[in-house]
Design a protein around this motif. Structure first.
Motif, mmCIF file in Angstrom:
data_model
loop_
_atom_site.group_PDB
_atom_site.id
_atom_site.type_symbol
_atom_site.label_atom_id
_atom_site.label_comp_id
_atom_site.label_asym_id
_atom_site.label_seq_id
_atom_site.Cartn_x
_atom_site.Cartn_y
_atom_site.Cartn_z
ATOM 1 N N VAL A 38 123.784 70.354 52.568
ATOM 2 C CA VAL A 38 123.577 70.324 54.180
ATOM 3 C C VAL A 38 124.827 71.266 54.774
ATOM 4 N N LEU A 39 124.446 72.003 55.526
ATOM 5 C CA LEU A 39 125.265 72.990 56.245
ATOM 6 C C LEU A 39 125.562 72.816 57.564
ATOM 7 N N SER A 40 126.601 72.481 58.113
ATOM 8 C CA SER A 40 126.726 72.394 59.643
ATOM 9 C C SER A 40 127.697 73.377 60.082
ATOM 10 N N VAL A 41 127.103 74.258 61.111
ATOM 11 C CA VAL A 41 127.957 75.366 61.697
ATOM 12 C C VAL A 41 128.054 75.377 63.156
ATOM 13 N N LEU A 42 129.355 75.363 63.681
ATOM 14 C CA LEU A 42 129.698 75.393 65.035
ATOM 15 C C LEU A 42 130.464 76.679 65.296
ATOM 16 N N ILE A 43 129.793 77.678 65.775
ATOM 17 C CA ILE A 43 130.525 78.981 65.864
ATOM 18 C C ILE A 43 129.975 79.579 67.608
ATOM 19 N N GLY A 44 130.810 80.447 67.985
ATOM 20 C CA GLY A 44 130.495 80.746 69.195
ATOM 21 C C GLY A 44 131.555 81.015 70.496
ATOM 22 N N VAL A 45 132.346 80.027 70.499
ATOM 23 C CA VAL A 45 133.381 79.988 71.498
ATOM 24 C C VAL A 45 134.554 81.167 71.509
ATOM 25 N N ASN A 46 134.889 81.562 70.265
ATOM 26 C CA ASN A 46 135.572 82.729 70.104
ATOM 27 C C ASN A 46 134.848 84.261 70.439
ATOM 28 N N ASP A 47 133.408 84.255 69.960
ATOM 29 C CA ASP A 47 132.514 85.302 70.284
ATOM 30 C C ASP A 47 132.762 85.796 71.857
ATOM 31 N N ILE A 48 132.751 84.781 72.541
ATOM 32 C CA ILE A 48 132.713 84.985 74.077
ATOM 33 C C ILE A 48 134.230 85.161 74.413
ATOM 34 N N TRP A 49 135.146 84.308 74.027
ATOM 35 C CA TRP A 49 136.458 84.153 74.477
ATOM 36 C C TRP A 49 137.264 85.669 74.023
ATOM 37 N N HIS A 50 137.029 86.188 72.908
ATOM 38 C CA HIS A 50 137.664 87.420 72.422
ATOM 39 C C HIS A 50 137.278 88.545 73.151
ATOM 40 N N ARG A 51 135.795 88.389 73.468
ATOM 41 C CA ARG A 51 135.436 89.619 74.114
ATOM 42 C C ARG A 51 135.928 89.548 75.691
ATOM 43 N N ARG A 52 136.101 88.272 76.200
ATOM 44 C CA ARG A 52 136.697 88.269 77.474
ATOM 45 C C ARG A 52 138.084 88.829 77.734
#
Lengths: 249, 249
Positions: B121-135
């Motif tokens: 079982v693989l659970s992934v939570l990713i994405g907030v830094n993808d927008i935050w660091h771009r901003r």
């Protein structure tokens, strides 16, 4: 006795059987389906001591479903999850736990802080101060007086609210902080008394102590409650989940 | 495609349908029964950024079911509840979230920090830094590159582990702290991208953002995550419950 009450008692008895067999938390997770006791429109009241109080705001105590009024403990965490899971259920949830209280102090304020609210579901967690204050020399109570007074309080409640759905929570301690080995076996007598109060009243029994004993094999007792009595955020989350499973949510 | 995988995909598709209809948290609570995807003996891996990392200890990272190795976030809280609910299931749970990470950084360490662990079982939570660091001007990524890179990472995972059970978590923010209104609608593009990654891969989708939007009507967003990104103990407990419901526990 009305049929709806008989059904509730039958369901509760099954839940207690499951709890006795394996701990409600564990049983609820796999073998046994615990029927949900929370119905649309229910008034739900949490009662108890500091663990229930958890810093709740007094000024807003009459506002249902208010985070500040519900405090920062298991009562609020369980309530928030109930309210989010059932947004259309029109639940009205109150907390009237007060730090330091024992059974006689609940009894002294029971009209104002329980019966006047006309709860459909009453959850009580009481007992740790009954032993703690006696050990400190500030109280004369015994497991026997705890059970007798607790039974009287529940009888008084059922006389006033014959169809009330009762949730009796097991008093618990973790073996750390203020809690030393010489709290046992006396503490077990309080747990057993609470279980009997639940059983003779056909109440849901929430096995907090049993769950924390298991949890203490997974992480040190201090992780769940640094002083052995007041749960950490991790202990609080575990209590909320245990409570929700016990009532079938 | 083997039957067991087809069954998993069918189950997952139903779960996604439910999630899309009403949010998995709510749906799981009442109308829809989400089938449990966790089986006896499963290796479960949590992957992601600081929200998953949550201060986990690096030295013990190879020890399954270890509180310090699992950190203090939703991964540990959900894990502890799983392990207590299913003590005989022989689950082995790991956390390899690292603060600040985005999809490309997961990809760079995927062999060591995912495939080598042979997760079921693989659970992934990713994405907030993808927008935050771009901003912040520190990253060139877009919602499109996020989705493309995320899809490639999942494809690589499925090629290596064809029967893996995937749990894709919705990136979330609360509207407070570091998160201002001008994060939207761009942030929604990341949420939608994650939902598509789940859908095309027949994965469980855990609707964290939707749940926090509902929760913010019950108590202020700061209650759930003071800086809008990193959950409080209350936000953590809510995430754990949401995750457990999404996987059918």
């Amino acid at each position: 006795m009305k049929p709806s009450r008989r059904n509730f008692l039958a369901t509760s008895a099954a839940a207690i059987g499951a709890a006795a067999a394996a701990g409600a938390f564990r049983a609820g997770a796999s073998q046994v389906e615990v029927k949900n006791i929370i119905n649309e429109g229910d008034v739900i009241l949490f009662q108890g001591d500091s663990i229930t109080d958890a810093g709740r705001e007094r000024e807003t105590a009459d506002q249902p479903n208010n985070q500040k009024a519900l405090g920062s403990g298991y009562a609020w965490v369980a309530s928030s999850h109930m309210l989010l899971a059932r947004p259309a259920a029109d639940l009205r949830i109150f907390n009237r736990g007060i730090s330091g209280h024992k059974v006689p102090q609940l009894a002294a304020r029971w009209d104002a802080d329980c019966l006047d609210l006309k709860p459909d579901v009453l959850s009580v967690l009481i007992g740790v101060n009954d032993i703690w204050h006696r050990r400190n020399g500030n109280y004369e109570g015994t497991p026997e007086s705890y059970e007798r007074d607790y039974l009287a309080l529940v009888e008084r409640t059922r006389n006033a609210r014959p169809r009330i759905k009762l949730v009796i929570c097991e008093p618990f301690v973790l073996r750390c902080g203020a809690v030393t080995d010489d709290w046992f076996p006396e503490f077990d007598a309080y747990r057993t008394a609470a279980a009997r109060v639940a059983e003779v009243n056909g109440a849901i029994f929430v096995p907090f102590h049993s769950v924390f004993e298991e949890a203490s094999k997974l992480a040190p007792p201090e992780h769940w409650a640094a002083d052995g009595v007041h749960p950490s955020p991790f202990g609080t989350a575990l209590m909320a989940r245990t409570w929700l499973r016990a009532v079938g949510l």
